[in-house]
Write a protein that holds these residues in place. Structure first.
Motif, PDB file in Angstrom:
ATOM      1  N   MET A  58      41.300  38.062  48.007  1.00 34.25           N
ATOM      2  CA  MET A  58      40.153  37.674  48.196  1.00 34.25           C
ATOM      3  C   MET A  58      40.152  35.997  47.964  1.00 34.25           C
ATOM      4  O   MET A  58      39.371  35.769  47.132  1.00 34.25           O
ATOM      5  CB  MET A  58      39.436  38.369  47.483  1.00 34.25           C
ATOM      6  CG  MET A  58      39.506  39.933  47.640  1.00 34.25           C
ATOM      7  SD  MET A  58      38.536  40.991  47.063  1.00 34.25           S
ATOM      8  CE  MET A  58      37.779  40.454  45.558  1.00 34.25           C
ATOM      9  N   VAL A 115      39.326  46.805  38.713  1.00 36.59           N
ATOM     10  CA  VAL A 115      38.782  46.959  40.526  1.00 36.59           C
ATOM     11  C   VAL A 115      37.969  47.853  40.881  1.00 36.59           C
ATOM     12  O   VAL A 115      37.175  47.815  41.587  1.00 36.59           O
ATOM     13  CB  VAL A 115      40.315  48.216  40.994  1.00 36.59           C
ATOM     14  CG1 VAL A 115      40.112  48.882  42.018  1.00 36.59           C
ATOM     15  CG2 VAL A 115      41.452  47.364  40.853  1.00 36.59           C
ATOM     16  N   LYS A 121      35.037  45.086  48.471  1.00 38.91           N
ATOM     17  CA  LYS A 121      35.205  44.228  48.793  1.00 38.91           C
ATOM     18  C   LYS A 121      36.256  43.522  48.662  1.00 38.91           C
ATOM     19  O   LYS A 121      37.025  43.419  49.187  1.00 38.91           O
ATOM     20  CB  LYS A 121      34.921  42.654  47.963  1.00 38.91           C
ATOM     21  CG  LYS A 121      33.142  42.230  47.898  1.00 38.91           C
ATOM     22  CD  LYS A 121      33.684  41.135  47.267  1.00 38.91           C
ATOM     23  CE  LYS A 121      31.755  40.607  47.649  1.00 38.91           C
ATOM     24  NZ  LYS A 121      30.997  39.084  46.636  1.00 38.91           N
ATOM     25  N   LEU A 122      37.618  44.512  47.957  1.00 42.23           N
ATOM     26  CA  LEU A 122      38.697  44.367  48.062  1.00 42.23           C
ATOM     27  C   LEU A 122      39.350  45.214  48.778  1.00 42.23           C
ATOM     28  O   LEU A 122      40.040  45.486  49.378  1.00 42.23           O
ATOM     29  CB  LEU A 122      39.442  44.912  46.439  1.00 42.23           C
ATOM     30  CG  LEU A 122      41.016  45.287  46.330  1.00 42.23           C
ATOM     31  CD1 LEU A 122      41.873  44.089  46.535  1.00 42.23           C
ATOM     32  CD2 LEU A 122      40.766  45.983  45.096  1.00 42.23           C
ATOM     33  N   SER A 125      39.289  42.594  52.398  1.00 41.14           N
ATOM     34  CA  SER A 125      39.723  42.093  52.332  1.00 41.14           C
ATOM     35  C   SER A 125      41.255  42.452  52.660  1.00 41.14           C
ATOM     36  O   SER A 125      41.838  42.180  53.238  1.00 41.14           O
ATOM     37  CB  SER A 125      39.703  41.668  51.173  1.00 41.14           C
ATOM     38  OG  SER A 125      40.380  40.198  51.077  1.00 41.14           O
ATOM     39  N   ALA A 126      41.768  43.995  52.043  1.00 39.36           N
ATOM     40  CA  ALA A 126      42.861  43.882  51.757  1.00 39.36           C
ATOM     41  C   ALA A 126      43.296  44.389  53.149  1.00 39.36           C
ATOM     42  O   ALA A 126      44.552  44.454  53.761  1.00 39.36           O
ATOM     43  CB  ALA A 126      43.013  45.313  50.792  1.00 39.36           C
TER      44      ALA A 126
END
Length: 142
Positions: A58, A115, A121-122, A125-126
């Protein structure tokens, strides 16, 4: 907690994919989140071995102290690490033969108070990073 998964069928034998997956000297050629190993990759590929990795996810740099939790030569590599802000990161690579090709699955998880603030978003992105990593890995071994 945020959990992510990516899968791909790579047109190469399992042994060749495993060799590249565990060649920590070339990690940056395919792993989209990797920036470097400040002390080198793990000296020994064995459960309990530790190593430090600098990553970017991110757009944020992070240093993770990894421990190899599970190792089944040619099939499974599972690592768990401690990152910044109390975040615990887990990554599990699993390979399965598929008619001369290899099915590769990467499962990742992120836990910790930080987290929950950015889980959506995590995950996005991941997942994108894992998918890109598998695409690059396939290009190197196929």
């Amino acid at each position: 907690m945020a959990e992510v998964t990516a899968e791909a069928r790579i047109e190469a034998p399992t042994g060749k994919v495993w060799e590249r997956l565990t060649d920590f000297g070339s990690y940056g050629e395919w792993n989209a989140t990797h920036t470097n190993f400040p002390d080198g990759g793990p000296e020994t590929l064995a459960a309990g071995s530790t190593f430090t990795e600098n990553m970017k996810l991110m757009g944020f740099p992070a240093e993770v102290l990894w421990t190899i939790e599970e190792l089944e030569d040619g099939r499974v590599l599972a690592i768990r690490g401690k990152g910044p802000m109390g975040v615990i990161v887990g990554t599990r690579y699993s390979l399965a033969e598929d008619g001369g090709a290899t099915k590769v699955r990467i499962d990742g998880e992120f836990t910790g108070a930080a987290v929950s603030l950015m889980a959506g978003k995590l995950k996005d992105s991941a997942t994108a990073a894992l998918t890109e990593s598998l695409r690059k890995l396939s290009g190197l071994v196929a």
